[in-house]
Design an enzyme around this catalytic site. Structure first.
Site, mmCIF file in Angstrom:
data_model
loop_
_atom_site.group_PDB
_atom_site.id
_atom_site.type_symbol
_atom_site.label_atom_id
_atom_site.label_comp_id
_atom_site.label_asym_id
_atom_site.label_seq_id
_atom_site.Cartn_x
_atom_site.Cartn_y
_atom_site.Cartn_z
ATOM 1 N N ARG A 205 -4.828 -45.142 -33.329
ATOM 2 C CA ARG A 205 -5.872 -45.388 -32.330
ATOM 3 C C ARG A 205 -7.216 -45.221 -33.018
ATOM 4 O O ARG A 205 -7.507 -44.163 -33.584
ATOM 5 C CB ARG A 205 -5.736 -44.419 -31.157
ATOM 6 C CG ARG A 205 -6.690 -44.761 -30.023
ATOM 7 C CD ARG A 205 -6.341 -44.036 -28.752
ATOM 8 N NE ARG A 205 -6.310 -42.608 -28.930
ATOM 9 C CZ ARG A 205 -5.740 -41.765 -28.078
ATOM 10 N NH1 ARG A 205 -5.187 -42.213 -26.985
ATOM 11 N NH2 ARG A 205 -5.740 -40.479 -28.315
ATOM 12 N N ASP B 172 -8.977 -46.526 -27.150
ATOM 13 C CA ASP B 172 -9.091 -45.854 -25.853
ATOM 14 C C ASP B 172 -10.512 -46.027 -25.317
ATOM 15 O O ASP B 172 -11.475 -45.570 -25.933
ATOM 16 C CB ASP B 172 -8.771 -44.362 -26.037
ATOM 17 C CG ASP B 172 -8.729 -43.608 -24.722
ATOM 18 O OD1 ASP B 172 -8.978 -44.222 -23.658
ATOM 19 O OD2 ASP B 172 -8.459 -42.387 -24.753
ATOM 20 N N ARG C 8 1.288 -44.688 -19.294
ATOM 21 C CA ARG C 8 1.008 -43.529 -20.148
ATOM 22 C C ARG C 8 1.371 -42.187 -19.514
ATOM 23 O O ARG C 8 0.972 -41.138 -19.990
ATOM 24 C CB ARG C 8 -0.487 -43.553 -20.489
ATOM 25 C CG ARG C 8 -0.906 -44.816 -21.236
ATOM 26 C CD ARG C 8 -1.172 -44.545 -22.682
ATOM 27 N NE ARG C 8 -2.189 -43.528 -22.853
ATOM 28 C CZ ARG C 8 -2.062 -42.490 -23.688
ATOM 29 N NH1 ARG C 8 -0.972 -42.319 -24.396
ATOM 30 N NH2 ARG C 8 -3.053 -41.616 -23.797
ATOM 31 N N GLU D 199 2.343 -41.140 -28.012
ATOM 32 C CA GLU D 199 1.114 -40.589 -28.586
ATOM 33 C C GLU D 199 1.424 -39.241 -29.243
ATOM 34 O O GLU D 199 2.175 -38.429 -28.710
ATOM 35 C CB GLU D 199 0.047 -40.392 -27.500
ATOM 36 C CG GLU D 199 -1.242 -39.833 -28.069
ATOM 37 C CD GLU D 199 -2.326 -39.601 -27.008
ATOM 38 O OE1 GLU D 199 -2.043 -39.806 -25.822
ATOM 39 O OE2 GLU D 199 -3.441 -39.215 -27.384
ATOM 40 N N HIS E 131 -11.448 -44.876 -22.345
ATOM 41 C CA HIS E 131 -11.744 -43.637 -21.602
ATOM 42 C C HIS E 131 -12.347 -43.894 -20.229
ATOM 43 O O HIS E 131 -13.271 -43.184 -19.803
ATOM 44 C CB HIS E 131 -12.665 -42.734 -22.436
ATOM 45 C CG HIS E 131 -12.066 -41.392 -22.711
ATOM 46 N ND1 HIS E 131 -12.678 -40.213 -22.392
ATOM 47 C CD2 HIS E 131 -10.892 -41.051 -23.273
ATOM 48 C CE1 HIS E 131 -11.914 -39.203 -22.746
ATOM 49 N NE2 HIS E 131 -10.829 -39.679 -23.288
ATOM 50 N N GLU F 186 -2.462 -41.864 -18.135
ATOM 51 C CA GLU F 186 -2.335 -40.497 -18.646
ATOM 52 C C GLU F 186 -2.727 -39.453 -17.612
ATOM 53 O O GLU F 186 -2.383 -38.285 -17.774
ATOM 54 C CB GLU F 186 -3.156 -40.315 -19.930
ATOM 55 C CG GLU F 186 -4.651 -40.413 -19.745
ATOM 56 C CD GLU F 186 -5.389 -40.287 -21.081
ATOM 57 O OE1 GLU F 186 -5.080 -41.061 -21.994
ATOM 58 O OE2 GLU F 186 -6.257 -39.416 -21.190
ATOM 59 N N TRP G 18 -16.324 -39.478 -17.676
ATOM 60 C CA TRP G 18 -15.970 -38.898 -18.968
ATOM 61 C C TRP G 18 -14.790 -39.682 -19.543
ATOM 62 O O TRP G 18 -14.787 -40.033 -20.693
ATOM 63 C CB TRP G 18 -15.600 -37.419 -18.839
ATOM 64 C CG TRP G 18 -14.657 -36.973 -19.907
ATOM 65 C CD1 TRP G 18 -13.330 -36.688 -19.805
ATOM 66 C CD2 TRP G 18 -14.978 -36.748 -21.309
ATOM 67 N NE1 TRP G 18 -12.812 -36.321 -21.021
ATOM 68 C CE2 TRP G 18 -13.805 -36.356 -21.958
ATOM 69 C CE3 TRP G 18 -16.154 -36.873 -22.048
ATOM 70 C CZ2 TRP G 18 -13.748 -36.072 -23.320
ATOM 71 C CZ3 TRP G 18 -16.106 -36.595 -23.398
ATOM 72 C CH2 TRP G 18 -14.913 -36.193 -24.032
ATOM 73 N N TYR H 51 -16.749 -39.620 -27.250
ATOM 74 C CA TYR H 51 -15.408 -39.060 -27.182
ATOM 75 C C TYR H 51 -14.546 -39.607 -28.318
ATOM 76 O O TYR H 51 -14.844 -40.649 -28.904
ATOM 77 C CB TYR H 51 -14.756 -39.426 -25.851
ATOM 78 C CG TYR H 51 -14.499 -40.912 -25.764
ATOM 79 C CD1 TYR H 51 -15.523 -41.772 -25.434
ATOM 80 C CD2 TYR H 51 -13.263 -41.448 -26.076
ATOM 81 C CE1 TYR H 51 -15.319 -43.127 -25.406
ATOM 82 C CE2 TYR H 51 -13.052 -42.808 -26.047
ATOM 83 C CZ TYR H 51 -14.081 -43.642 -25.713
ATOM 84 O OH TYR H 51 -13.872 -44.992 -25.707
ATOM 85 N N GLU I 193 -6.644 -48.960 -24.026
ATOM 86 C CA GLU I 193 -6.232 -47.855 -23.137
ATOM 87 C C GLU I 193 -7.321 -47.524 -22.122
ATOM 88 O O GLU I 193 -8.505 -47.487 -22.457
ATOM 89 C CB GLU I 193 -5.946 -46.646 -24.027
ATOM 90 C CG GLU I 193 -5.594 -45.366 -23.305
ATOM 91 C CD GLU I 193 -5.287 -44.272 -24.321
ATOM 92 O OE1 GLU I 193 -4.808 -44.589 -25.429
ATOM 93 O OE2 GLU I 193 -5.545 -43.097 -24.019
HETATM 94 MG MG LIG Z 1 -6.697 -41.697 -23.303
#
Ligand SMILES: [Mg+2]
Length: 262
Positions: A7, A70, A143, A199, A72, A122, A262, A19, A96
């Site tokens: 990633r 990702d 996820r 992951e 986010h 996730e 975030w 991030y 992602e």
């Molecule tokens: Mg993630």
């Protein structure tokens, strides 16, 4: 180190921090302070920069390495559609969390515009959090993982539903999920026909010592080990040497100070 899927996250020129970028080569922990630190975000700067990063990474490492990214949850569906389309030349394995996933129908908009595969889930806790995403084939990887989504039995239900709709597993594996969760997730991974990716973020040596486990990483694969059960234990005496230390995820703001996802 043998990883077959990576990633790729990056700082953004002009933004002080973001991030997914660690100061350490081996370990990453975004919860970095007792009171939240602050990140700064600019969607235009991000959308302009990220394709240039993947252009460079593909040129450097060739077509064989699986690349992931990702987002986010920081974009709107049409912004995510633009990103997905701009990344198509670099053949990502997944994009992602392109948008916050509470509005599952919003993924239709992304899907209409790009062939970049999508991974999400996730933060999902039940099969209903991903029911529409799966049955409308709006995502490619789900996820969810063991401790967030009802344990081994409920996670298996989610992955079985996903298998009917060509959606593969891609269980979350951040460091705040303990080696117990990782061991359990690996056993679920082995039991399903629609495994995609697992992951894996390395725990620190201190965490590994508190949770002795038989799973191991070798040659780009995670091996669950040969011990019965999950093959993981908890050393409670050692754990007692690490009293609770508060650690918060950062707050994310746009450059004008507005609070952003975030
Ligand atoms: Mg993630």
């Amino acid at each position: 180190m043998g990883y077959r899927a990576v990633r790729v996250q990056t700082g953004i020129p002009g933004l002080a921090s973001t991030y997914g970028v660690s100061g350490d080569k081996m370990f990453y922990e975004p919860a970095d302070a007792a009171l939240p630190s602050e990140n700064v975000w600019s969607t235009p700067a991000y959308l302009n920069h990220v394709p240039t990063v993947f252009e460079r990474v593909r040129a450097e490492f060739g077509p064989g390495l699986a690349l992931l990214h990702d987002v986010h949850h920081r974009l709107t569906p049409i912004e995510a559609a633009r990103l997905g389309r701009s990344l198509e030349p670099y053949a990502l394995t997944w994009m992602e969390d392109p948008v916050p996933a509470e509005l599952q129908e919003g993924f239709r908009l992304i899907r209409q515009h790009t062939t970049t595969p999508i991974a999400v889930g996730e933060v999902f806790n039940s099969i209903w959090d991903c029911q529409q995403l799966i049955t409308e084939q709006l995502i490619d990887y789900v996820r969810t993982t063991v401790v967030h989504a009802g344990g081994i039995s409920h996670l298996r239900r989610i992955f079985d539903l996903a298998a009917l709709y060509h959606v593969r597993s891609g269980s979350h594996g951040a460091t705040d999920l303990s080696p117990v969760c990782m061991a359990a997730a690996l056993h679920v991974d082995l039991s399903i026909p629609n495994f995609g990716l697992q992951e894996y973020m390395r725990h620190t040596p201190a965490t590994d010592a508190v949770f002795p486990h038989s799973y191991r990483f070798a040659d780009g694969y995670l091996h669950p080990g040969e011990e019965p059960g999950l093959g993981v234990d908890i050393d409670e005496d050692l754990a007692a040497q690490y009293p609770y230390r508060p650690a918060q995820l950062p707050v994310n703001r746009l450059v004008d100070g507005t609070v952003h996802n975030w």
